[in-house]
Enzyme design. Structure first.
Site, PDB file in Angstrom:
ATOM      1  N   HIS A 250       8.209  -2.312   3.119  1.00  0.00           N
ATOM      2  CA  HIS A 250       7.946  -2.606   4.527  1.00  0.00           C
ATOM      3  C   HIS A 250       7.441  -4.050   4.623  1.00  0.00           C
ATOM      4  O   HIS A 250       6.528  -4.361   5.377  1.00  0.00           O
ATOM      5  CB  HIS A 250       6.928  -1.627   5.114  1.00  0.00           C
ATOM      6  CG  HIS A 250       7.486  -0.255   5.312  1.00  0.00           C
ATOM      7  ND1 HIS A 250       7.791   0.262   6.549  1.00  0.00           N
ATOM      8  CD2 HIS A 250       7.801   0.712   4.427  1.00  0.00           C
ATOM      9  CE1 HIS A 250       8.267   1.490   6.411  1.00  0.00           C
ATOM     10  NE2 HIS A 250       8.282   1.786   5.131  1.00  0.00           N
TER      11      HIS A 250
ATOM     12  N   TYR B 131      -2.426   1.882  -0.974  1.00  0.00           N
ATOM     13  CA  TYR B 131      -2.722   0.809  -0.029  1.00  0.00           C
ATOM     14  C   TYR B 131      -3.861  -0.069  -0.545  1.00  0.00           C
ATOM     15  O   TYR B 131      -3.822  -1.294  -0.464  1.00  0.00           O
ATOM     16  CB  TYR B 131      -3.134   1.395   1.312  1.00  0.00           C
ATOM     17  CG  TYR B 131      -2.025   1.954   2.164  1.00  0.00           C
ATOM     18  CD1 TYR B 131      -0.772   2.250   1.638  1.00  0.00           C
ATOM     19  CD2 TYR B 131      -2.247   2.203   3.507  1.00  0.00           C
ATOM     20  CE1 TYR B 131       0.224   2.767   2.433  1.00  0.00           C
ATOM     21  CE2 TYR B 131      -1.248   2.729   4.313  1.00  0.00           C
ATOM     22  CZ  TYR B 131      -0.015   3.009   3.767  1.00  0.00           C
ATOM     23  OH  TYR B 131       0.967   3.520   4.565  1.00  0.00           O
TER      24      TYR B 131
END
Length: 365
Positions: free
Chosen positions: A70, A340
């Site tokens: 992404h 993350y």
């Protein structure tokens, strides 16, 4: 362009694409980075978040200073206008009637920040909603109705199976076939990837949480939910040939053009699970007849380039939630959070070492 992006571009030019390779390639290119691993779930090797980010980084061409997947995105700002219907479901402060600032990000599911938009089968929306008392709700959503795997172990297997072979620039079809044979749950995602219409816009897409969460009301009653952002803009299907003629950044160009005419809107719909609906399996959609409540409207007012935009340094960790929202038993949620965090540390160090490269948001999305 990264090796993975080149492989995707080549694949989508083929007129007839086998379902199984499409499941695997689109998933790894698309959004899959978020669903890695958190410590101790992989046996016997006990894969770590760092190992997951490393192998995904390799597939993404190691885009230093950027997200590994992404990677290509744009920021947006606006407001979430709550209509008050959500207060019966959750004590989360952003469901009380009113307007709350939002910092968000659109992206395509690729690892190369310079990839052409045509390779991004999966598109994503991430939001950070902030209330006056400082509580935040961060959510990353995809335009697919389901995810392709339900466990971190399966994601790791998929990542290995979809490794790009340098001699061909594509994944090994035998490895992908073996994965598909052992993971039939991937079929629903593959069916969507193969048959869902393409459009030329972020603005006409529905974005889904995929993972289940729990809403807690003022009586302490907990309900399993999923949510979706549903656009006011009607979708307009386009062909691959039409997309190719729009240029490499047609999604940002389209969004910019639309915003010249005023804000864009999505309605935030919450779907309530019934007894027996799976909360730990993101590959399974809940029946369409489940109760749904329209709780708010997302009003997108402005867009900004990511390099200097407000979304650049936000970690869209799905476990950053306010009072009244809790994670479900979905094993992908803590996995996303761990990966993350690792990605944040990696990109922060890269930006410092390389003399202040623009630092992307602190997560792989």
């Amino acid at each position: 362009m990264s090796r993975l992006s080149r492989a995707l571009a080549a694949i989508f030019k083929v007129k007839q694409v086998a379902l199984v390779p499409l499941i695997l390639v689109v998933l790894v290119a698309g959004g899959a980075v978020a669903f890695g691993y958190t410590g101790g779930w992989f046996t016997p090797d006990r894969r770590t978040p760092a190992q997951i980010v490393e192998v995904l980084s390799d597939r993404a061409g190691n885009p230093v200073g950027h997200r590994r997947h992404h990677a290509k995105g744009i920021c947006f700002t606006g407001e979430l206008e709550a209509n008050g219907a959500g207060v019966h479901l959750s004590v989360a402060p952003m469901f009380a009637a009113g307007r709350y600032p939002v910092i968000g990000r659109f992206a395509i599911a690729v690892g190369d920040p310079k990839a052409p938009d045509i390779v991004g089968r999966v598109r994503s929306m991430a939001i950070d909603v902030i209330t006056p008392d400082g509580q935040e709700w961060r959510s990353g959503m995809n335009n697919s109705p389901v995810f392709a795997v339900s466990t971190p172990e399966a994601f790791y297997d998929l990542t290995l199976a979809a490794d790009v072979v340098p001699q061909t620039g594509k994944p090994d079809p035998d490895a992908m076939q073996r994965f598909a044979a052992s993971h039939p749950e991937a079929a629903a995602f593959g069916q969507w990837a193969r048959t869902a219409p393409w459009t030329g816009s972020f603005a006409d897409q529905e974005y889904n949480s995929l993972n289940a969460f729990r809403f807690v009301d003022d009586h302490g009653i907990s309900r399993a939910v999923r949510w979706s952002m549903r656009p006011d803009e009607p979708p307009r299907e386009v062909t691959q040939a039409e997309l190719a003629g729009l240029g490499p950044d047609f999604l940002a160009d389209d969004l910019r053009d639309r915003l010249r005419h005023g804000p864009l809107h999505w309605h935030l719909w919450v779907t309530l699970a019934a007894p027996g609906d799976p909360t730990n399996d993101a590959t399974k959609a809940w029946p369409a007849e489940r109760e749904q409540v329209d709780v708010a409207t997302l009003i997108l007012e402005q867009m900004q380039d990511e390099a200097g935009g407000p979304c650049r340094d936000i970690n869209y960790d799905p476990l950053i939630v306010p009072a009244g929202i809790r994670p479900s038993d979905d094993p992908l949620l803590p996995a996303r959070s761990s990966v993350y965090a690792n990605s944040y540390d990696r990109r922060t160090a890269e930006a410092h070492f390389h003399g202040g490269l623009p630092r992307s948001a602190a997560d792989p999305r």
